[in-house]
Design an enzyme around this catalytic site. Sequence first.
Site, PDB file in Angstrom:
ATOM      1  N   SER A  46       0.611  -1.628  -0.236  1.00  0.00           N
ATOM      2  CA  SER A  46       0.312   0.401  -0.214  1.00  0.00           C
ATOM      3  C   SER A  46       0.736   1.435  -0.305  1.00  0.00           C
ATOM      4  O   SER A  46       0.101   1.984  -0.196  1.00  0.00           O
ATOM      5  CB  SER A  46      -1.178   0.326   1.326  1.00  0.00           C
ATOM      6  OG  SER A  46      -0.005  -0.395   2.176  1.00  0.00           O
ATOM      7  N   ASP A 329      -3.252   8.296   7.938  1.00  0.00           N
ATOM      8  CA  ASP A 329      -4.053   6.936   9.318  1.00  0.00           C
ATOM      9  C   ASP A 329      -2.670   6.615   9.919  1.00  0.00           C
ATOM     10  O   ASP A 329      -2.072   7.386   9.926  1.00  0.00           O
ATOM     11  CB  ASP A 329      -4.933   6.421   8.584  1.00  0.00           C
ATOM     12  CG  ASP A 329      -3.729   5.162   7.439  1.00  0.00           C
ATOM     13  OD1 ASP A 329      -2.494   4.974   7.326  1.00  0.00           O
ATOM     14  OD2 ASP A 329      -4.920   4.727   6.148  1.00  0.00           O
ATOM     15  N   HIS A 332      -0.399   5.411   7.173  1.00  0.00           N
ATOM     16  CA  HIS A 332       0.084   5.567   6.238  1.00  0.00           C
ATOM     17  C   HIS A 332       0.129   7.666   5.582  1.00  0.00           C
ATOM     18  O   HIS A 332      -0.006   7.759   6.276  1.00  0.00           O
ATOM     19  CB  HIS A 332      -0.591   5.183   4.986  1.00  0.00           C
ATOM     20  CG  HIS A 332      -1.064   3.740   4.880  1.00  0.00           C
ATOM     21  ND1 HIS A 332      -1.804   2.980   5.139  1.00  0.00           N
ATOM     22  CD2 HIS A 332      -0.151   3.199   3.959  1.00  0.00           C
ATOM     23  CE1 HIS A 332      -2.210   1.719   4.804  1.00  0.00           C
ATOM     24  NE2 HIS A 332      -1.335   1.930   4.386  1.00  0.00           N
TER      25      HIS A 332
END
EC number: 3.1.1.-
Length: 354
Positions: A46, A329, A332
Site C-alpha cells: 500500500s 491514517d 500511511h
Amino acid sequence: MELPKLLISLFLFSFSSFFLGAESDYPQHSNLKRLRPNRLFVFGDSYADTGNIRKSLSDSWKIPYGITFPQKPSGRFSDGRVATDFLARYLGIKSPIPYTWKDYAGKERLLYGMNYAYGGTGVFKTKDNPLPNMTTQIDYFQRVLAAGNIYSPSDLPSSLALVSVAGNDYATFLALKRPLTELPAFMKQVVDQIAVNAMRIHKLGVNKIVIPSMQPLGCLPSITVFNSFQRCNATDNASTNLHNYLLHKAIARLNNETKPSTFVVLDHYNAFLTVFKNKGPEPGVSRFGNPLKPCCVGVNSSYDCSNVDEKGEKKYIICEDPKAAFFWDIFHPSEEGWRSVYSVLHKHLKAIWI
C-alpha cells in the site's frame, strides 16, 4: 501497508550491534550512465499501490481517502499521492497506470510503465488476504512482457523498478502467533525473497531496481497511539533496523553478482526520521507540529479512517488541514508526508542516478 492492531507488540529484541557498517556494504559503480529512466514498474504494497484493489475490497476507495488528490478516492492509501507518484515525478514521467486498469488506458499512457502493487500484500502470502503477493505480481509483469503488445525488449533497459516492502509479512508473522524467537530467521527469509524477486525483475530486462528500506515501524501511529503520539518505540525501530541491515547485505551481494546492473536501497528509514526531527528550514521539507499524530482516525479503537456505521454516519475524524499532518491514517503517510520524504531523498536519488 495494512498492519493489524496487534502490531503494537511488534518486536522484543534489539539488534543494534548488527547495524554498524551496513552502508559500507553497498557497492558504488562508477560506470553508471547518468540518464533517468523513462518508465517505471512498481511492485509491493500500500505504500506503492495507486489503485489495483477492487473498489469493493478496500478502504482506499472510500471517502475521505483521496481528499487532497484527486479530490476523491482513487485507490491510494492516503489523502493524495503516495511514494510511486513522487518517484515518477522525480523521473519526469506520469505515474504508471495500475495493472488492473491497463485495459482502460490508452497506449501512450501505458508507455510510462505499470504498477503491480497491491495494498496489504507482502513478499509471502499475508493473513486473510487473497490479493497477489510479490511473486504473483511479477508473474503478471512477465505475462504483460510476453504478450509483446505494450512493451518491447528494447523498452526495458531504460526502465526502473520500485520494489516496496513495508511490513505486512511481519504483521502476518505476529498474527499467526509465531514465537518471537523465530523472528530473526523469518526476517532473513523475507529479505532473501526480496533479493530473489529483485533478481527476477532484473533478468526480465529491467536494469535499475530500487528497494526502499523499511520505514521506522516504531513510529507508526498504530504504535505511538499508546503514548499519545509523543515518541517512537525504540525497540520496534531497532528490529526494523535488523531488516534494513539484512537488506543492505543482500543488495550488496546482488550488485557484486550482476555488474553493471545496479540494485539500490532507497533510505526510507532515515528519510522518515529526518522529517520527524525537522526543526528548521530544511529545503522542501515541511515542519510538522506533531509528525506522529495522524490526520484521519476512528472515533474510537473499534473504528478506522473511512468507517461508517449501519446508518451511514461517519465514525472517523479528520484533522483541519491534511497538509499539516505527516501521517494520513495510523499506517500511511499523507501526501505532504510523502512529499517531504522524497524531498529528503532528492539528493540520494540524484547521487545514484542512472
